[in-house]
Design a protein around this motif. Structure first.
Motif, PDB file in Angstrom:
ATOM      1  N   PHE A 131       0.793  -1.229   0.000  1.00 21.76           N
ATOM      2  CA  PHE A 131       0.000   0.000   0.000  1.00 21.76           C
ATOM      3  C   PHE A 131       0.830   1.288   0.000  1.00 21.76           C
ATOM      4  O   PHE A 131       0.406   2.298  -0.561  1.00 21.76           O
ATOM      5  N   ILE A 132       2.002   1.257   0.642  1.00 20.61           N
ATOM      6  CA  ILE A 132       2.802   2.485   0.765  1.00 20.61           C
ATOM      7  C   ILE A 132       3.648   2.732  -0.482  1.00 20.61           C
ATOM      8  O   ILE A 132       3.581   3.801  -1.095  1.00 20.61           O
ATOM      9  N   LEU A 133       4.436   1.763  -0.869  1.00 20.07           N
ATOM     10  CA  LEU A 133       5.337   1.943  -2.015  1.00 20.07           C
ATOM     11  C   LEU A 133       4.613   2.179  -3.348  1.00 20.07           C
ATOM     12  O   LEU A 133       5.024   3.061  -4.110  1.00 20.07           O
ATOM     13  N   PRO A 134       3.533   1.438  -3.664  1.00 17.77           N
ATOM     14  CA  PRO A 134       2.873   1.663  -4.962  1.00 17.77           C
ATOM     15  C   PRO A 134       2.335   3.079  -5.139  1.00 17.77           C
ATOM     16  O   PRO A 134       2.321   3.606  -6.251  1.00 17.77           O
ATOM     17  N   ILE A 171      -5.004   2.180   5.097  1.00 21.40           N
ATOM     18  CA  ILE A 171      -4.791   0.736   5.286  1.00 21.40           C
ATOM     19  C   ILE A 171      -3.313   0.450   5.561  1.00 21.40           C
ATOM     20  O   ILE A 171      -2.967  -0.318   6.457  1.00 21.40           O
ATOM     21  N   GLY A 172      -2.434   1.085   4.784  1.00 16.28           N
ATOM     22  CA  GLY A 172      -1.000   0.872   4.966  1.00 16.28           C
ATOM     23  C   GLY A 172      -0.506   1.315   6.329  1.00 16.28           C
ATOM     24  O   GLY A 172       0.298   0.624   6.975  1.00 16.28           O
ATOM     25  N   SER A 173      -1.000   2.466   6.811  1.00 21.13           N
ATOM     26  CA  SER A 173      -0.557   2.980   8.106  1.00 21.13           C
ATOM     27  C   SER A 173      -1.083   2.121   9.257  1.00 21.13           C
ATOM     28  O   SER A 173      -0.371   1.893  10.243  1.00 21.13           O
ATOM     29  N   VAL A 174      -2.316   1.601   9.123  1.00 23.00           N
ATOM     30  CA  VAL A 174      -2.872   0.739  10.172  1.00 23.00           C
ATOM     31  C   VAL A 174      -2.094  -0.577  10.241  1.00 23.00           C
ATOM     32  O   VAL A 174      -1.721  -1.039  11.327  1.00 23.00           O
ATOM     33  N   LEU A 175      -1.833  -1.190   9.081  1.00 17.59           N
ATOM     34  CA  LEU A 175      -1.072  -2.449   9.058  1.00 17.59           C
ATOM     35  C   LEU A 175       0.345  -2.245   9.596  1.00 17.59           C
ATOM     36  O   LEU A 175       0.839  -3.041  10.407  1.00 17.59           O
ATOM     37  N   SER A 176       1.000  -1.181   9.151  1.00 12.55           N
ATOM     38  CA  SER A 176       2.376  -0.919   9.583  1.00 12.55           C
ATOM     39  C   SER A 176       2.438  -0.597  11.072  1.00 12.55           C
ATOM     40  O   SER A 176       3.309  -1.100  11.797  1.00 12.55           O
ATOM     41  N   GLY A 177       1.511   0.248  11.538  1.00 12.92           N
ATOM     42  CA  GLY A 177       1.496   0.617  12.950  1.00 12.92           C
ATOM     43  C   GLY A 177       1.196  -0.562  13.851  1.00 12.92           C
ATOM     44  O   GLY A 177       1.841  -0.751  14.889  1.00 12.92           O
TER      45      GLY A 177
END
Length: 301
Positions: free
Chosen positions: A39-42, A128-134
């Motif tokens: 989610f972050i890199l793309p 979504i990316g921040s929730v998964l990463s956090g």
């Protein structure tokens, strides 16, 4: 003989705890890597920490983030080796190596079979990316793991500049996010980067501290014995009775102290209300309670 068996039992418990910690550290790193690569890199979202620097190097120069993350952390460990404890250094090298390996394995998969389309609903991808990463990083921290990054720099800042953790991490992440302007030449990535940092930090903090949220109750009631029995038998929480004296009435009183999980507070308050609606109750949050019935005591060096 009993002493030997006790020592053996303790060693077995420590080994089981170490295996459990390693499982959750790996699972947390997997979650972090999934959010980062899928989610972050793309969508070329900017973030702080060593992963943020690696992302900027990938956006600007196409350097694989897996190599950048490992290289950046190893360089920082070499620079700060006098500041870091041996345990922290070993733990960080293990965590960074697992993180780099997982990112290196997942990134080609999501490039070949993307979950998201770049540019479409960017904020949702960021969320979504921040929730998964956090959440992933929160799991790692909760089980005494480390993925390096700003942890290493903060250790140096604390030693040489006496700067607190929160201020140091804000300063470092802000500098990394602002530096994205030199690559994108616009303010939008900076705004998204700030949003990512706020959500990511909140989720990480919630995972680390949310499950440990405990309440302390101080209860003053003439029916303290009934309340204590009910809390013991129905809610299965320990109760401590402390003798006291009301200064105005000059009467002897017995004070109950109860420590319980946040989700158990409703049951305790309901119990008190049923037995003695006129009881005096003080309810306060605790940052953490460790010991029997709660979290095991862990100390980070």
């Amino acid at each position: 003989m009993n002493k030997i068996s006790d020592i053996t039992h303790i060693h077995l418990k420590l080994k089981r705890q170490a295996v459990k910690d390693m499982f959750f550290i790996c699972f947390g790193i997997l979650m972090y890597s999934f959010g980062y690569t899928a989610f972050i890199l793309p969508d070329q979202i900017v973030m702080g920490g060593a992963s943020g620097i690696a992302a900027l190097l990938f956006y600007g120069f196409k350097i694989p983030p897996a190599l950048s993350i490992w290289g950046i952390n190893i360089i920082m460990i070499i620079i700060a080796y006098r500041t870091l404890s041996k345990q922290f250094t070993v733990r960080t090298i293990i965590g960074v190596t697992i993180l780099s390996a997982m990112i290196g394995a997942l990134q080609p998969v999501f490039e070949a079979y993307p979950i998201v389309t770049a540019g479409e609903d960017k904020f949702m991808h960021l969320l979504i990316g921040s929730v998964l990463s956090g959440a992933g990083l929160g799991l790692v921290f909760s089980h005494n793991g480390s993925t390096g990054g700003t942890d290493i720099i903060i250790a140096m800042f604390n030693k040489y500049f006496h700067m607190n953790f929160g201020r140091a991490i804000q300063l470092i992440d802000t500098c990394i996010i602002l530096s994205s302007y030199f690559i994108f030449k616009e303010m939008e990535p900076i705004v998204y980067g700030i949003a990512f940092t706020l959500i990511y930090s909140y989720v990480c903090d919630y995972v680390v501290n949310g499950s440990r949220q405990t309440m302390q109750f101080i209860i003053i009631s003439k029916k303290y014995e009934q309340i204590a029995d009910m809390i013991n038998n129905k809610i299965h929480r320990g109760v401590t009775v402390i003798p006291g004296k009301g200064w105005y009435s000059k009467h002897d009183i017995d004070i109950l102290i109860v420590l319980a999980r946040k989700y158990e507070s409703h049951g305790i308050l309901s119990t008190i209300k049923i037995i003695d609606p006129e009881a005096i109750v003080s309810q306060t949050f605790c940052h953490g309670v460790f010991g029997e019935g709660f979290d095991p005591l862990r100390v980070k060096k």
